[in-house]
Write an enzyme that holds these catalytic residues in place. Structure first.
Site, mmCIF file in Angstrom:
data_model
loop_
_atom_site.group_PDB
_atom_site.id
_atom_site.type_symbol
_atom_site.label_atom_id
_atom_site.label_comp_id
_atom_site.label_asym_id
_atom_site.label_seq_id
_atom_site.Cartn_x
_atom_site.Cartn_y
_atom_site.Cartn_z
ATOM 1 N N ASP A 80 106.045 59.290 -23.050
ATOM 2 C CA ASP A 80 106.002 60.074 -21.998
ATOM 3 C C ASP A 80 105.249 59.138 -20.745
ATOM 4 O O ASP A 80 105.922 59.342 -19.762
ATOM 5 C CB ASP A 80 105.148 61.460 -22.363
ATOM 6 C CG ASP A 80 105.849 62.396 -23.076
ATOM 7 O OD1 ASP A 80 107.313 62.194 -23.623
ATOM 8 O OD2 ASP A 80 105.236 63.457 -23.648
ATOM 9 N N TYR B 193 107.188 65.598 -14.526
ATOM 10 C CA TYR B 193 105.957 65.847 -14.201
ATOM 11 C C TYR B 193 105.897 64.347 -13.201
ATOM 12 O O TYR B 193 104.788 64.260 -12.634
ATOM 13 C CB TYR B 193 105.161 65.274 -15.613
ATOM 14 C CG TYR B 193 105.084 66.536 -16.288
ATOM 15 C CD1 TYR B 193 104.239 67.527 -16.043
ATOM 16 C CD2 TYR B 193 105.570 66.389 -17.712
ATOM 17 C CE1 TYR B 193 103.986 68.571 -17.044
ATOM 18 C CE2 TYR B 193 105.581 67.444 -18.418
ATOM 19 C CZ TYR B 193 104.841 68.683 -18.061
ATOM 20 O OH TYR B 193 104.934 69.620 -19.136
ATOM 21 N N HIS C 267 85.924 50.067 -18.797
ATOM 22 C CA HIS C 267 85.953 49.448 -19.931
ATOM 23 C C HIS C 267 85.904 50.461 -20.814
ATOM 24 O O HIS C 267 85.194 50.430 -22.024
ATOM 25 C CB HIS C 267 84.536 48.271 -20.110
ATOM 26 C CG HIS C 267 84.398 47.782 -18.947
ATOM 27 N ND1 HIS C 267 83.198 47.171 -18.620
ATOM 28 C CD2 HIS C 267 85.268 47.007 -18.043
ATOM 29 C CE1 HIS C 267 83.125 46.264 -17.365
ATOM 30 N NE2 HIS C 267 84.713 46.269 -17.234
HETATM 31 ZN ZN LIG Z 1 85.345 45.366 -15.465
#
Ligand SMILES: [Zn+2]
Length: 224
Positions: free
Chosen positions: A128, A222, A105
């Protein structure tokens, strides 16, 4: 799920790895109290490991991480698995390419989720990492498959490894738990920067062909 909650000590290395990754969530300020969780698939075994419910971040060792089957049933562990286990299980069942997941959260990203507003792609770092905006998923109540369904419906076919579940928070996927943690850290980072930018005016979008070029280059260099 029926939790038998017995400890056999299987998959100890992977559980220790996932336990240690939780330190990144506190390091970057993505979680409060015991909220948030990291999980990782056990390749080839139809299992995954996930943080135990209500385990404090300070005392999180391999024993605080529970082994579950892909229906969310407990296979090994002394802790009841996270209350988000059904969502993680649904995603592992539906998206075989997903090897790890994170839920937080984290405050800036969740502020966008509370407004049900996607984060527009106005930073090269977003192009990206996310290949475009970070999308919003549907409102879903905890307790059945609906969070998992919302994650899959939003992320399947999307470049973004992160979804802002409406009125709730951030869910990220990756080829590994570490990749999903990185996506969660980056999602919060860009959520904060775009929020700050918006306080001063309207952020300028990046042209789609530039988003595409940045994403292709970054994933090439990457990517997994
Ligand atoms: Zn949650």
């Amino acid at each position: 799920m029926t939790a038998t909650l017995t400890e056999r000590g299987t998959h100890r290395e992977r559980r220790a790895h996932v336990a240690a990754l939780h330190a990144e969530l506190t390091r970057y300020g993505l979680v409060t109290w015991t909220s948030g969780n990291v999980s990782e698939r056990v390749p080839g075994e139809d299992l995954f490991v996930i943080k135990g419910s209500g385990v404090s971040y300070d005392e999180l060792s391999w024993e605080g991480v529970t082994v579950c089957d892909l229906d969310g049933g407990v296979v090994d562990g002394v802790r009841k698995p996270s209350s988000d286990t059904d969502a993680h299980a649904f995603v592992y069942r539906s998206m075989p390419e997903v090897g790890g997941q994170v839920h937080t959260h984290s405050p800036y990203a969740t502020a966008w989720a509370a407004r049900a507003e996607e984060i527009p792609c106005v930073l090269t770092a977003m192009a990206d990492e996310f290949g475009g905006p970070i999308p919003v998923g549907p409102f879903a109540l905890i307790g059945d498959d609906s969070i998992g369904q919302g994650i899959v419906a939003t992320l399947r076919g999307s470049r973004s490894p992160a979804v802002l579940m409406r009125n709730h928070g951030v869910f990220t996927i990756g080829a590994s738990a570490r990749a999903a943690v990185k996506a969660a850290v980056m999602a919060e980072d860009v959520a904060r920067t775009v929020h700050l930018s918006r306080q001063l005016g309207e952020p300028v979008p990046i042209a789609q062909e530039h988003v595409d070029a940045l994403y292709a280059r970054y994933q090439n260099v990457y990517g997994q």
